[in-house]
Design a protein around this motif. Structure first.
Motif, PDB file in Angstrom:
ATOM      1  N   GLU A 239       0.720  -1.018  -0.075  1.00 12.67           N
ATOM      2  CA  GLU A 239      -0.498   0.155   0.199  1.00 12.67           C
ATOM      3  C   GLU A 239       1.018   1.119  -0.057  1.00 12.67           C
ATOM      4  N   ASP A 240       0.599   2.290   0.282  1.00 11.74           N
ATOM      5  CA  ASP A 240       1.004   3.618  -0.227  1.00 11.74           C
ATOM      6  C   ASP A 240       1.777   4.156   1.230  1.00 11.74           C
ATOM      7  N   ASN A 241       1.661   3.255   2.490  1.00 15.22           N
ATOM      8  CA  ASN A 241       2.775   3.129   3.370  1.00 15.22           C
ATOM      9  C   ASN A 241       3.228   1.805   3.645  1.00 15.22           C
ATOM     10  N   PHE A 242       3.734   1.333   2.773  1.00 21.08           N
ATOM     11  CA  PHE A 242       3.809  -0.606   2.773  1.00 21.08           C
ATOM     12  C   PHE A 242       4.880  -0.835   1.872  1.00 21.08           C
ATOM     13  N   SER A 243       5.939  -1.520   1.871  1.00 22.30           N
ATOM     14  CA  SER A 243       6.284  -1.461   0.497  1.00 22.30           C
ATOM     15  C   SER A 243       6.972  -3.185   0.931  1.00 22.30           C
ATOM     16  N   VAL A 244       6.812  -3.588  -0.317  1.00 21.98           N
ATOM     17  CA  VAL A 244       7.211  -5.180  -0.035  1.00 21.98           C
ATOM     18  C   VAL A 244       8.409  -5.426  -1.003  1.00 21.98           C
ATOM     19  N   TYR A 245       9.804  -4.699  -0.884  1.00 26.72           N
ATOM     20  CA  TYR A 245      10.970  -5.363  -1.268  1.00 26.72           C
ATOM     21  C   TYR A 245      11.351  -6.867  -1.482  1.00 26.72           C
ATOM     22  N   ILE A 246      11.642  -6.987  -2.429  1.00 27.61           N
ATOM     23  CA  ILE A 246      12.171  -8.543  -3.264  1.00 27.61           C
ATOM     24  C   ILE A 246      12.847  -8.215  -4.242  1.00 27.61           C
TER      25      ILE A 246
END
Length: 353
Positions: A239-246
């Motif tokens: 979401e705008d305030n939560f990122s998933v970096y892979i």
């Protein structure tokens, strides 16, 4: 998230131009500093496991203060306090953070997150640029497997939530993330959604997921197609305030059998970010070579850091360094690929954007 990209190096034009012209810089932008080799966890996949096993060294306050002074001369502006051991175990941890901040440096912290409740985080959280907690688990069972029998999963989660609460209450700009090395045991990837969901509910800013190569579980029972399906499911949590970096590139290298093949012949990254200073005062060209003689370039008990950086010892070590024998998927791999492409693979019609 942009703070995880290799092209950040372009935001340091003086260093970048210096590297373009000479092949090196007058000092790294970022340095990894091990405050201590003491650790309250026992992670089987720790890259500094041998250092932790062999000694209980700590950097003294005098050594830290000398480093802070020396970094001014190398133009270093980011200090990453991390392993050997667990940095928050250092008895002078709070004082070190205060002095580092007051000296004008950006501070990053990699920690297992187990001791925040013993520290004055209400006072010092604002002094960090970012904090990343190495959780590597989604429940008590996996946490014990990845961090050792002394690890307390529920306490760590409680500490993470407290950090987020302080950040929100004080309206701080610090970035709080949680890390997960996914290939330590079979099925960790397939259950990674539990980790992402847990961290999203804790309201952290991001999660970072990556594999480690050369030990433990190396993807013998999972296909590239299945892994891409897993990644898609995980990215759906964003979401705008939560990122998933892979770090998908590293996963693909493992699956394709190319993890140990490098497209570059020289370690460019060490000019900018990879340098490591251990709790014994030893300086290594890269944290992946900490404790390895071929990576050693000096000791801050004998010479100041800026003198070590400019020394013939460092230059000779870099000349002899055979990166084909360096650990696969090292900390500088992504940056090395970016810099090597920039330096050696000229674009067609470069003046037509």
């Amino acid at each position: 998230m942009s703070f995880l990209k290799a092209n950040k190096v372009l935001h340091h034009p003086e260093k970048f131009t210096e590297w373009q012209n000479t092949g090196d810089t007058s000092g790294p932008v970022t340095v990894k500093v091990d405050l201590t080799n003491v650790c309250n966890h026992n992670c089987p996949g720790c890259i500094d496991f041998d250092l932790i096993e062999n000694d209980n060294n700590n950097l003294s306050m005098d050594m830290v203060e000398n480093l802070l002074e020396s970094f001014k001369k190398t133009g270093t502006i980011g200090i990453n306090y991390t392993g050997g051991g667990e940095p928050t175990v250092h008895k002078k941890f709070t004082e070190i953070i205060n002095k580092t901040h007051d000296a004008g440096y950006d501070i990053g912290l990699i920690t297992n997150g187990s001791r925040f409740h013993k520290l004055p985080m209400e006072e010092i959280l604002k002094k960090f640029t970012w904090i990343r907690i190495s959780l590597d688990a989604y429940d008590q069972e996996t946490h014990k497997r990845t961090h050792g029998t002394k690890a307390k999963f529920d306490l760590t989660i409680k500490n993470i939530k407290k950090l987020v609460e302080i950040k929100q209450q004080q309206n701080l700009d610090v970035t709080i993330g949680v890390g997960f090395i996914t290939n330590q045991f079979p099925d960790m990837d397939r259950n990674a959604w539990k980790f992402v969901e847990l961290c999203k509910n804790a309201k952290v800013d991001y999660v970072q997921m990556r594999p480690s190569f050369g030990f433990l579980y190396d993807y013998e029972s999972i296909s590239s197609e299945e892994l891409q399906t897993i990644f898609k499911k995980l990215k759906a949590y964003e979401e705008d305030n939560f990122s998933v970096y892979i770090d998908e590139g590293k996963y693909e290298k493992i699956l394709s059998g190319t993890a140990e093949r490098r497209t570059y012949n020289h370690c460019h990254a060490q000019s900018f970010k990879a340098t490591s200073i251990t709790a014994t005062g030893d300086v290594y060209v890269c944290c992946s070579l900490s404790g390895v003689p071929k990576g050693w370039v000096g000791n801050i008990k004998i010479k100041n850091f800026h003198e070590i950086w400019d020394s013939d010892v460092r230059k000779k070590q870099l000349e002899k360094l055979d990166i084909k024998k360096c650990p696969a998927l090292c900390v500088g791999d992504n940056l090395n690929e970016f810099l090597d492409q920039f330096k050696n693979k000229k674009p067609v019609h470069k003046n037509f954007l």
